[in-house]
Design a protein around this motif. Structure first.
Motif, short mmCIF file in Angstrom:
data_model
loop_
_atom_site.label_atom_id
_atom_site.label_comp_id
_atom_site.label_asym_id
_atom_site.label_seq_id
_atom_site.Cartn_x
_atom_site.Cartn_y
_atom_site.Cartn_z
N ALA A 144 0.83 -1.21 0.00
CA ALA A 144 0.00 0.00 0.00
C ALA A 144 0.87 1.26 0.00
O ALA A 144 0.55 2.24 -0.69
CB ALA A 144 -0.93 -0.01 1.21
N LYS A 145 1.95 1.24 0.75
CA LYS A 145 2.86 2.41 0.78
C LYS A 145 3.53 2.61 -0.57
O LYS A 145 3.72 3.76 -1.02
CB LYS A 145 3.92 2.21 1.87
CG LYS A 145 3.38 2.37 3.30
CD LYS A 145 4.46 2.22 4.33
CE LYS A 145 3.91 2.32 5.75
NZ LYS A 145 3.27 3.62 6.02
N GLN A 146 3.86 1.52 -1.24
CA GLN A 146 4.45 1.64 -2.57
C GLN A 146 3.44 2.17 -3.57
O GLN A 146 3.78 2.99 -4.44
CB GLN A 146 5.01 0.28 -3.02
CG GLN A 146 6.25 -0.15 -2.25
CD GLN A 146 6.81 -1.47 -2.72
OE1 GLN A 146 6.12 -2.26 -3.38
NE2 GLN A 146 8.06 -1.75 -2.39
N ILE A 147 2.19 1.74 -3.47
CA ILE A 147 1.13 2.28 -4.34
C ILE A 147 0.95 3.77 -4.09
O ILE A 147 0.79 4.56 -5.03
CB ILE A 147 -0.19 1.51 -4.12
CG1 ILE A 147 -0.05 0.06 -4.62
CG2 ILE A 147 -1.36 2.20 -4.82
CD1 ILE A 147 -1.22 -0.83 -4.25
N HIS A 148 0.98 4.16 -2.82
CA HIS A 148 0.91 5.58 -2.46
C HIS A 148 2.02 6.37 -3.16
O HIS A 148 1.78 7.45 -3.73
CB HIS A 148 1.02 5.71 -0.94
CG HIS A 148 0.83 7.11 -0.43
ND1 HIS A 148 0.76 7.42 0.91
CD2 HIS A 148 0.69 8.31 -1.07
CE1 HIS A 148 0.59 8.71 1.06
NE2 HIS A 148 0.55 9.27 -0.12
N TYR A 149 3.21 5.82 -3.14
CA TYR A 149 4.36 6.49 -3.77
C TYR A 149 4.13 6.62 -5.28
O TYR A 149 4.39 7.68 -5.86
CB TYR A 149 5.63 5.68 -3.49
CG TYR A 149 6.88 6.30 -4.08
CD1 TYR A 149 7.58 7.29 -3.40
CD2 TYR A 149 7.38 5.89 -5.33
CE1 TYR A 149 8.73 7.86 -3.93
CE2 TYR A 149 8.52 6.44 -5.86
CZ TYR A 149 9.19 7.43 -5.16
OH TYR A 149 10.33 7.99 -5.69
N LEU A 150 3.63 5.58 -5.92
CA LEU A 150 3.39 5.61 -7.36
C LEU A 150 2.36 6.68 -7.73
O LEU A 150 2.51 7.39 -8.73
CB LEU A 150 2.90 4.24 -7.84
CG LEU A 150 3.87 3.06 -7.72
CD1 LEU A 150 3.17 1.76 -8.08
CD2 LEU A 150 5.10 3.27 -8.58
N ILE A 151 1.32 6.80 -6.90
CA ILE A 151 0.28 7.80 -7.15
C ILE A 151 0.86 9.20 -6.97
O ILE A 151 0.63 10.10 -7.78
CB ILE A 151 -0.94 7.57 -6.24
CG1 ILE A 151 -1.65 6.28 -6.62
CG2 ILE A 151 -1.91 8.76 -6.31
CD1 ILE A 151 -2.74 5.86 -5.65
N SER A 152 1.61 9.40 -5.90
CA SER A 152 2.16 10.73 -5.59
C SER A 152 3.16 11.19 -6.65
O SER A 152 3.30 12.39 -6.89
CB SER A 152 2.82 10.73 -4.21
OG SER A 152 4.01 9.95 -4.21
N ARG A 153 3.84 10.24 -7.29
CA ARG A 153 4.84 10.59 -8.33
C ARG A 153 4.27 10.44 -9.74
O ARG A 153 5.01 10.64 -10.71
CB ARG A 153 6.08 9.69 -8.19
CG ARG A 153 6.82 9.83 -6.87
CD ARG A 153 7.38 11.23 -6.66
NE ARG A 153 8.28 11.31 -5.53
CZ ARG A 153 7.92 11.45 -4.26
NH1 ARG A 153 6.62 11.52 -3.96
NH2 ARG A 153 8.81 11.53 -3.29
N ASP A 154 3.00 10.07 -9.85
CA ASP A 154 2.33 9.92 -11.14
C ASP A 154 3.09 8.96 -12.07
O ASP A 154 3.33 9.25 -13.24
CB ASP A 154 2.13 11.27 -11.82
CG ASP A 154 1.13 11.21 -12.97
OD1 ASP A 154 0.25 10.32 -12.93
OD2 ASP A 154 1.23 12.03 -13.90
N ILE A 155 3.48 7.81 -11.51
CA ILE A 155 4.24 6.81 -12.26
C ILE A 155 3.28 5.83 -12.94
O ILE A 155 2.31 5.37 -12.34
CB ILE A 155 5.21 6.06 -11.31
CG1 ILE A 155 6.27 7.03 -10.79
CG2 ILE A 155 5.86 4.89 -12.02
CD1 ILE A 155 7.14 6.46 -9.69
N ASN A 156 3.57 5.52 -14.20
CA ASN A 156 2.75 4.60 -14.98
C ASN A 156 3.56 3.36 -15.36
O ASN A 156 4.78 3.32 -15.19
CB ASN A 156 2.25 5.27 -16.26
CG ASN A 156 1.41 6.50 -15.97
OD1 ASN A 156 0.64 6.52 -15.03
ND2 ASN A 156 1.58 7.53 -16.79
#
Length: 268
Positions: free
Chosen positions: A187-199
């Protein structure tokens, strides 16, 4: 503020993702049978037979996370429509997938751009949805591949506890080499992906490997289970891998972890 809708937000993983994201974003979820969420205004009752657009139009999210469980055929139909909807409405889609998309490749860990190939029903189901996402016109999507989740209160840990109490043998695979995931760390890694707009395609899980039987033995020891039965399953005479590694450097050090760290979470 980013608005997020999680399909499957009442499940173990989906709810862990909700708890991680909710303090930072405007997050909504769906539930099916768990009436505990009925009075929560951030949760909507949803059946795979329902028209999902009713909820999506009401929430109007920027991001949709799919962490659903249920009948595979119904999920296939749901995801086909959801993928097309996200493509048309420019909504970012994050799909929780699995290491099982590689369960036919046994000689080494799998990386993001490796060809998927599975002999299991579950693996082929995940591959089918992944392929539909890869064909989206928009690049606003993330495929979140995860290995086995084995942390405190996870279904796998609960299964071990229940079977030990009922004297039911626990299946272990001595020749299987895996890496491990934690719902909280995921979940923390998903949070990071969302915050950095990573696709793109992202591989999650511990950055090291362990034999499946050794990990189960360690879990049983951590849980202080004194009496337990094992069922040894050999699918091959040689070691085989069901593990996800990454050739990308996406997550900072504080979001990377070992299987030992996941083990320690079990008794916290």
């Amino acid at each position: 503020m980013i608005k997020i809708l999680i399909f499957g937000g009442s499940g173990y993983l989906g709810n862990t993702i909700f708890k991680e994201l909710n303090p930072f974003y405007d997050v909504y979820c769906t539930y099916f049978q768990n009436i505990h969420f009925k009075k929560n205004k951030r949760f909507f009752c949803f059946d795979l037979n329902d028209d999902f657009t009713r909820i999506v139009k009401k929430v109007n999210p920027n991001h949709i996370i799919s962490s659903l469980k249920g009948d595979f055929n119904k999920q296939m139909f749901f995801h086909k429509k959801l993928i097309n909807y996200c493509d048309d409405k420019n909504i970012k889609l994050l799909f929780v997938s699995s290491s099982n998309v590689f369960d036919t490749f046994t000689n080494y860990p799998s990386y993001e751009n490796d060809k998927t190939f599975s002999e299991s029903i579950f693996g082929r189901f995940k591959i089918n949805i992944e392929n539909k996402i890869l064909r989206m016109k928009s690049k606003k999507w993330v495929i979140l591949r995860s290995p086995m989740i084995f942390d405190k209160n996870s279904p796998r840990i609960k299964d071990i506890l229940i079977k030990s109490k009922r004297s039911i043998a626990i299946e272990i695979f001595p020749n299987l080499i895996v890496n491990i995931n934690s719902a909280k760390k995921f979940a923390k890694q998903i949070h990071y992906l969302i915050s950095r707009d990573i696709n793109g395609i992202i591989h999650h899980g511990s950055n090291d490997l362990v034999n499946h039987d050794e990990y189960i033995f360690s879990v049983v020891k951590k849980l202080n289970i004194k009496k337990i039965n094992y069922k040894y399953i050999y699918t091959t005479n040689d070691n085989r891998y069901l593990a996800l590694f990454s050739n990308q450097t996406i997550f900072p050090n504080h979001l990377q972890f070992s299987f030992e760290e996941v083990l320690r979470e079990i008794i916290k």
